[in-house]
Design a protein around this motif. Structure first.
Motif, PDB file in Angstrom:
ATOM      1  N   GLY A 128       0.830  -1.203   0.000  1.00 21.84           N
ATOM      2  CA  GLY A 128       0.000   0.000   0.000  1.00 21.84           C
ATOM      3  C   GLY A 128       0.860   1.248   0.000  1.00 21.84           C
ATOM      4  O   GLY A 128       1.824   1.380  -0.758  1.00 21.84           O
ATOM      5  N   ALA A 129       0.554   2.172   0.866  1.00 17.59           N
ATOM      6  CA  ALA A 129       1.296   3.432   0.953  1.00 17.59           C
ATOM      7  C   ALA A 129       2.504   3.316   1.870  1.00 17.59           C
ATOM      8  O   ALA A 129       3.102   4.327   2.233  1.00 17.59           O
ATOM      9  N   GLY A 130       2.871   2.115   2.239  1.00 15.90           N
ATOM     10  CA  GLY A 130       4.017   1.923   3.114  1.00 15.90           C
ATOM     11  C   GLY A 130       3.645   1.818   4.572  1.00 15.90           C
ATOM     12  O   GLY A 130       4.524   1.726   5.439  1.00 15.90           O
ATOM     13  N   SER A 131       2.339   1.835   4.883  1.00 11.46           N
ATOM     14  CA  SER A 131       1.923   1.701   6.272  1.00 11.46           C
ATOM     15  C   SER A 131       2.106   0.278   6.783  1.00 11.46           C
ATOM     16  O   SER A 131       2.050   0.028   7.989  1.00 11.46           O
ATOM     17  N   MET A 132       2.321  -0.680   5.864  1.00  7.01           N
ATOM     18  CA  MET A 132       2.557  -2.066   6.238  1.00  7.01           C
ATOM     19  C   MET A 132       3.797  -2.571   5.506  1.00  7.01           C
ATOM     20  O   MET A 132       3.967  -2.337   4.315  1.00  7.01           O
ATOM     21  N   PHE A 165       4.946  -5.478   9.661  1.00 11.44           N
ATOM     22  CA  PHE A 165       5.233  -4.318  10.510  1.00 11.44           C
ATOM     23  C   PHE A 165       4.171  -3.269  10.208  1.00 11.44           C
ATOM     24  O   PHE A 165       4.092  -2.758   9.091  1.00 11.44           O
ATOM     25  N   LEU A 166       3.338  -2.966  11.197  1.00 11.69           N
ATOM     26  CA  LEU A 166       2.193  -2.085  11.009  1.00 11.69           C
ATOM     27  C   LEU A 166       2.481  -0.697  11.560  1.00 11.69           C
ATOM     28  O   LEU A 166       2.809  -0.549  12.754  1.00 11.69           O
ATOM     29  N   GLU A 167       2.354   0.324  10.698  1.00  9.94           N
ATOM     30  CA  GLU A 167       2.489   1.728  11.090  1.00  9.94           C
ATOM     31  C   GLU A 167       3.797   2.012  11.830  1.00  9.94           C
ATOM     32  O   GLU A 167       3.857   2.868  12.712  1.00  9.94           O
ATOM     33  N   GLU A 168       4.862   1.265  11.487  1.00 12.79           N
ATOM     34  CA  GLU A 168       6.181   1.409  12.115  1.00 12.79           C
ATOM     35  C   GLU A 168       6.094   1.302  13.632  1.00 12.79           C
ATOM     36  O   GLU A 168       6.872   1.911  14.367  1.00 12.79           O
ATOM     37  N   THR A 169       5.150   0.501  14.109  1.00 10.65           N
ATOM     38  CA  THR A 169       4.926   0.383  15.552  1.00 10.65           C
ATOM     39  C   THR A 169       4.806  -1.062  16.010  1.00 10.65           C
ATOM     40  O   THR A 169       5.433  -1.465  16.998  1.00 10.65           O
ATOM     41  N   LEU A 170       4.028  -1.884  15.307  1.00 14.75           N
ATOM     42  CA  LEU A 170       3.688  -3.217  15.766  1.00 14.75           C
ATOM     43  C   LEU A 170       4.193  -4.279  14.799  1.00 14.75           C
ATOM     44  O   LEU A 170       3.887  -4.242  13.607  1.00 14.75           O
ATOM     45  N   TRP A 171       4.990  -5.224  15.316  1.00 17.62           N
ATOM     46  CA  TRP A 171       5.428  -6.394  14.573  1.00 17.62           C
ATOM     47  C   TRP A 171       4.528  -7.580  14.926  1.00 17.62           C
ATOM     48  O   TRP A 171       4.282  -7.860  16.103  1.00 17.62           O
TER      49      TRP A 171
END
Length: 244
Positions: A128-132, A165-171
């Motif tokens: 997508g837009a890099g959020s994932m 990796f979601l929103e540079e926060t959650l793996w």
């Protein structure tokens, strides 16, 4: 880069000591693709305290004196990487040794050290837009089965890993391990894990290892908890996630 490794391992009356130095040199192949070459060398001491164990046959000549054996060895590896890709291979011990008192002593062979091969690869794929970020990876280990050297009688091991990796926060991720040889194949384990990256540089994670082989009858698996901190967070001002 340079390093020093000191290791002591004990299994009953047998102790192993490793003392190795390592050196790595990396250079750019393109503007963002780096190749690193690693070398290591040192010595291993294999010590057996036979005089302090109880034997059924007290006249066995193999166990009438303690044994201390020194063996040199060398290792080498290659690592190709950029920010979103890596591939590497290495052989930590290039030399194979007999563990005996002398080359002429046919009755005192206690074991062998075999050459092990490692290969791994992985990449980070924006969605997508890099959020994932989707991150697949794999690691192969073998003691010579692929090259046709089967004296070690040890199957090759393959790890397959996939995480997001979601929103540079959650793996969120899972890993699967299996082993295989010319005559034997086995599923080994399944890992499920998660990690949370905080904006102040702290990261926390947990992994649960589920056994899939016959050992699951005597073990419920293992749980690992991780806590980390990125020390240069105040310099960079923002968390810079590392995908590998």
């Amino acid at each position: 880069g340079a390093g020093l490794s000191i290791l002591r391992d004990q299994n009953g009356p047998v102790e192993t000591y490793d003392l190795y130095t390592s050196y790595a040199y990396g250079f750019l192949l393109t503007y963002d693709l780096r190749l690193s070459i690693g070398l290591q060398g040192g010595f291993t001491n294999w010590h057996a305290d036979w005089l302090h164990i109880n034997l059924e046959d007290n006249v066995d000549p193999v166990y009438q004196q303690n044994i201390s054996i020194w063996r040199p060895n060398f290792g080498a590896g290659l690592y190709l990487s950029n920010k979103k890709f890596y591939a590497g291979m290495g052989i930590p011990r290039l030399l194979e040794h007999r563990l005996d008192r002398s080359a002429k002593d046919q009755g005192g062979v206690y074991g062998f050290t075999y050459r092990h091969f490692y290969a791994n690869a992985g990449m980070a794929i924006p969605i997508g837009a890099g959020s994932m970020i989707f991150r697949p990876s794999a690691m192969l280990r073998t003691a010579g089965w692929i090259s046709g050297v089967s004296q070690a009688r040890s199957p090759a091991s393959l790890d397959l890993d996939a995480s997001v990796f979601l929103e540079e926060t959650l793996w969120l991720g899972a890993a699967f391990r299996t082993s295989f040889s010319k005559k034997y194949n086995s599923v080994e384990s399944l890992d499920i894990r998660t990690a949370w990256y905080f904006r102040n540089g702290v990261r926390m994670g947990v992994t649960y290892d589920i056994l899939l082989n016959r050992l699951r009858k005597s073990s419920a698996g293992s749980l690992e908890i991780m806590l980390g901190y990125e020390f240069d967070i105040k310099v960079n001002k923002v968390a810079s996630p590392r995908y590998f």
